[in-house]
Design a protein around this motif. Structure first.
Motif, PDB file in Angstrom:
ATOM      1  N   LEU A 170      48.663  39.597  33.594  1.00  0.00           N
ATOM      2  CA  LEU A 170      48.195  40.926  32.363  1.00  0.00           C
ATOM      3  C   LEU A 170      47.809  41.113  31.577  1.00  0.00           C
ATOM      4  O   LEU A 170      47.941  39.134  31.293  1.00  0.00           O
ATOM      5  CB  LEU A 170      49.668  41.527  32.890  1.00  0.00           C
ATOM      6  CG  LEU A 170      50.631  41.859  34.148  1.00  0.00           C
ATOM      7  CD1 LEU A 170      52.099  42.667  33.733  1.00  0.00           C
ATOM      8  CD2 LEU A 170      49.509  42.377  35.989  1.00  0.00           C
ATOM      9  N   GLY A 172      44.524  40.450  30.225  1.00  0.00           N
ATOM     10  CA  GLY A 172      43.804  40.612  30.358  1.00  0.00           C
ATOM     11  C   GLY A 172      41.826  41.499  30.342  1.00  0.00           C
ATOM     12  O   GLY A 172      41.750  41.445  29.679  1.00  0.00           O
ATOM     13  N   SER A 173      42.465  42.176  31.577  1.00  0.00           N
ATOM     14  CA  SER A 173      41.418  43.405  31.562  1.00  0.00           C
ATOM     15  C   SER A 173      41.637  44.377  30.075  1.00  0.00           C
ATOM     16  O   SER A 173      39.987  43.939  29.421  1.00  0.00           O
ATOM     17  CB  SER A 173      41.561  44.487  32.721  1.00  0.00           C
ATOM     18  OG  SER A 173      41.419  45.950  32.364  1.00  0.00           O
ATOM     19  N   ALA A 203      38.373  40.276  35.276  1.00  0.00           N
ATOM     20  CA  ALA A 203      39.046  41.056  34.468  1.00  0.00           C
ATOM     21  C   ALA A 203      39.562  42.671  34.855  1.00  0.00           C
ATOM     22  O   ALA A 203      39.575  43.686  35.252  1.00  0.00           O
ATOM     23  CB  ALA A 203      40.328  40.770  34.544  1.00  0.00           C
ATOM     24  N   HIS A 204      38.142  43.119  33.302  1.00  0.00           N
ATOM     25  CA  HIS A 204      38.530  44.227  33.184  1.00  0.00           C
ATOM     26  C   HIS A 204      37.531  44.635  34.339  1.00  0.00           C
ATOM     27  O   HIS A 204      36.742  46.571  34.362  1.00  0.00           O
ATOM     28  CB  HIS A 204      37.368  44.490  31.651  1.00  0.00           C
ATOM     29  CG  HIS A 204      37.028  45.820  30.794  1.00  0.00           C
ATOM     30  ND1 HIS A 204      38.383  46.479  31.165  1.00  0.00           N
ATOM     31  CD2 HIS A 204      36.618  46.626  31.488  1.00  0.00           C
ATOM     32  CE1 HIS A 204      37.851  47.765  30.453  1.00  0.00           C
ATOM     33  NE2 HIS A 204      36.383  48.016  30.290  1.00  0.00           N
ATOM     34  N   PRO A 207      37.750  44.509  39.007  1.00  0.00           N
ATOM     35  CA  PRO A 207      39.620  43.965  39.114  1.00  0.00           C
ATOM     36  C   PRO A 207      39.680  43.837  41.058  1.00  0.00           C
ATOM     37  O   PRO A 207      38.791  44.792  41.156  1.00  0.00           O
ATOM     38  CB  PRO A 207      40.025  44.913  38.348  1.00  0.00           C
ATOM     39  CG  PRO A 207      39.093  46.312  38.963  1.00  0.00           C
ATOM     40  CD  PRO A 207      37.622  45.834  38.610  1.00  0.00           C
ATOM     41  N   ALA A 278      49.277  42.926  27.696  1.00  0.00           N
ATOM     42  CA  ALA A 278      49.467  42.812  29.011  1.00  0.00           C
ATOM     43  C   ALA A 278      50.760  44.316  29.224  1.00  0.00           C
ATOM     44  O   ALA A 278      50.852  44.763  30.501  1.00  0.00           O
ATOM     45  CB  ALA A 278      51.034  41.859  29.225  1.00  0.00           C
ATOM     46  N   GLU A 283      44.289  49.159  33.739  1.00  0.00           N
ATOM     47  CA  GLU A 283      43.428  48.749  34.048  1.00  0.00           C
ATOM     48  C   GLU A 283      42.970  46.940  35.086  1.00  0.00           C
ATOM     49  O   GLU A 283      42.621  46.454  34.688  1.00  0.00           O
ATOM     50  CB  GLU A 283      42.453  48.524  33.386  1.00  0.00           C
ATOM     51  CG  GLU A 283      41.836  50.137  33.129  1.00  0.00           C
ATOM     52  CD  GLU A 283      40.708  50.260  32.487  1.00  0.00           C
ATOM     53  OE1 GLU A 283      39.801  50.645  33.086  1.00  0.00           O
ATOM     54  OE2 GLU A 283      40.409  49.892  31.380  1.00  0.00           O
ATOM     55  N   ASP A 284      44.800  46.471  35.261  1.00  0.00           N
ATOM     56  CA  ASP A 284      45.046  45.305  35.205  1.00  0.00           C
ATOM     57  C   ASP A 284      44.865  45.578  37.191  1.00  0.00           C
ATOM     58  O   ASP A 284      44.142  44.123  38.040  1.00  0.00           O
ATOM     59  CB  ASP A 284      46.330  44.430  35.497  1.00  0.00           C
ATOM     60  CG  ASP A 284      46.131  44.175  34.050  1.00  0.00           C
ATOM     61  OD1 ASP A 284      45.733  43.700  33.366  1.00  0.00           O
ATOM     62  OD2 ASP A 284      47.513  44.809  32.963  1.00  0.00           O
ATOM     63  N   GLU A 286      46.719  45.383  39.010  1.00  0.00           N
ATOM     64  CA  GLU A 286      48.320  43.541  39.764  1.00  0.00           C
ATOM     65  C   GLU A 286      49.095  45.036  40.157  1.00  0.00           C
ATOM     66  O   GLU A 286      49.161  46.056  39.768  1.00  0.00           O
ATOM     67  CB  GLU A 286      48.431  42.631  39.158  1.00  0.00           C
ATOM     68  CG  GLU A 286      47.418  41.972  38.548  1.00  0.00           C
ATOM     69  CD  GLU A 286      46.846  41.000  39.665  1.00  0.00           C
ATOM     70  OE1 GLU A 286      47.787  41.755  41.151  1.00  0.00           O
ATOM     71  OE2 GLU A 286      46.037  40.102  39.034  1.00  0.00           O
TER      72      GLU A 286
END
Ligand code: ATP
Ligand code: TPS
Ligand code: MG
Ligand code: MG
Ligand code: MG
Length: 352
Positions: A170, A172-173, A203-204, A207, A278, A283-284, A286
């Motif tokens: 988490l 990273g975006s 990641a951003h 995704p 995180a 916008e992750d 996950e």
């Protein structure tokens, strides 16, 4: 180019769509070209429907996303909501409001991204809407999926004692976003970025919705999985949604939250706390969910067998059990053995 020519270009033979790239088992009786689509859901299923919008200046800027990225992420962020319900994606509609001045090849790039993500997750684009926009570009995707009757995974199903998991690293975006805005260069191919920023920018910009994980969690018999949610606004905000919907407290362990090495390096370089990205970045895309404690090892085994991974980051307590106030909510134990501190109900909020 007129409106109808544009629709034909984006979805017809010169584009990618028009049903040509639909999955084999698409269930489409009538697709693009009539007043509405006619679709055939599988027997014994319930439909799962969601829409999300991306707006110029709010969700993307020239420094952060290419047009193909915007298309890919518009589809991925929508499919992520289907993943969060445990649904199998089937169909999508795309509503586009574009400035008249936007060159057709940019829109074609956007559609390349939309179709790339739709194809990857076996989703047929069956319709949409096309208008001009007096200001910026706005893209709204509606997704339709299906789930076996009664099997959708809800935010309200967490129980005290459950283990809390996430499906990937988490923050990273949000770090990628900040790094790209700081660079002040137009977004181009990811390969042109310094290596240490690439995973964050990826990641951003690109995704991946956790479709396989969501379906796996929904399929467990008898039901062992509790709540599920996708992380669009940040782990804190999504954990709060589960806590409120289920009437419980989620206790998160800071040291167990998975973070990319590149995020740790970036945060150190800008003297920020990587956990802030995180918890509050967003916008992750996950998933965050809960599972009955006795089933945790079996779930880990199932994920491993499917080539997937889970990270256990906390547990569910009865509201107020950990002694914090307010009783329902989210708390964080920063380092093992420490005391839980309340986690603010904050994250990305369009109107705060
Ligand atoms: N304008 C609206 N009219 C009706 N329902 C809405 C509207 N906006 C949101 N909702 C509903 O509110 C609920 C929460 O929506 P929200 O957009 O916060 O969820 P999400 O899509 O998972 O999050 P995010 O938009 O951050 O990705 C959903 O059931 C959604 O359908
Ligand atoms: C240029 C630029 N500035 C800020 C952000 C951050 N951002 C925008 S919307 C959102 C939450 C998810 O969207 P939604 O709630 O609409 O689904 C986040 C974290 C961005 N992506 N681009
Ligand atoms: Mg939404
Ligand atoms: Mg969601
Ligand atoms: Mg949001």
């Amino acid at each position: 180019m007129d409106e109808f020519a544009l629709i034909r270009m984006l979805n017809g033979p010169r584009g990618h769509g028009g049903g040509k790239r639909s999955p084999d088992d698409s269930g489409v009786t009538v697709g693009i070209g009539d007043d509405a689509a006619v679709l055939r859901p599988g027997s014994g299923t319930e439909l799962v429907v969601s829409c999300d919008t991306m707006v110029d200046g709010v969700h993307f800027k020239p420094e952060t996303m290419t047009f193909a990225d915007i298309g890919y992420k518009a589809m991925a962020s929508n499919l992520s909501d289907l993943a969060a319900m445990g649904a199998r994606p089937r169909w999508a509609l795309v509503a586009l409001a574009a400035p008249r001045s936007l060159p057709a090849d940019k829109l074609q790039g956007l559609y390349d991204g939309l179709y790339a993500c739709a194809e990857k997750y076996a989703t047929a684009i069956v319709g949409g809407d096309t208008t001009s926009s007096p200001s910026g570009l706005v893209v709204t995707v509606t997704v339709i999926g299906e789930v076996k009757q009664g099997r959708a995974l809800l935010r309200s199903a967490a129980q005290p004692g459950d283990a809390v998991f996430v499906t990937g690293p988490l923050g990273g975006s949000a770090a990628g976003l900040r790094a790209m805005l700081e660079r002040r260069e137009a977004a181009g191919p990811l390969e042109l970025l310094p290596e240490r920023l690439r995973p964050l920018a990826r990641a951003h910009r690109l995704p991946e919705p956790r479709i396989q994980a969501g379906q796996l969690l929904a399929a467990v018999e008898p039901r062992q999985c509790g709540a599920l949610n996708d992380i669009s606004d940040g782990l804190a905000s999504e954990a709060w949604e589960i806590a409120e919907a289920s009437g419980v407290t989620l206790i998160l362990h800071g040291e167990r939250i998975p973070l990319m090495d590149e995020l740790r390096e970036y945060a150190a370089a800008v003297q920020a706390d990587p956990l802030e990205f995180a918890l509050y970045g967003g916008e992750d895309y996950e998933l965050v969910g809960t599972v009955r404690p006795d089933y945790r090892a079996e779930l880990e085994r199932m994920f491993e067998q499917a080539g997937l991974r889970l990270w256990f980051v906390g547990e569910v307590a009865a509201a107020g059990e950990d002694g914090t106030d307010p009783a329902i909510g989210v708390t964080l134990i920063r380092s093992e053995g420490g005391v839980p501190a309340p986690v603010g109900k904050r994250g990305y909020n369009h109107f705060a």
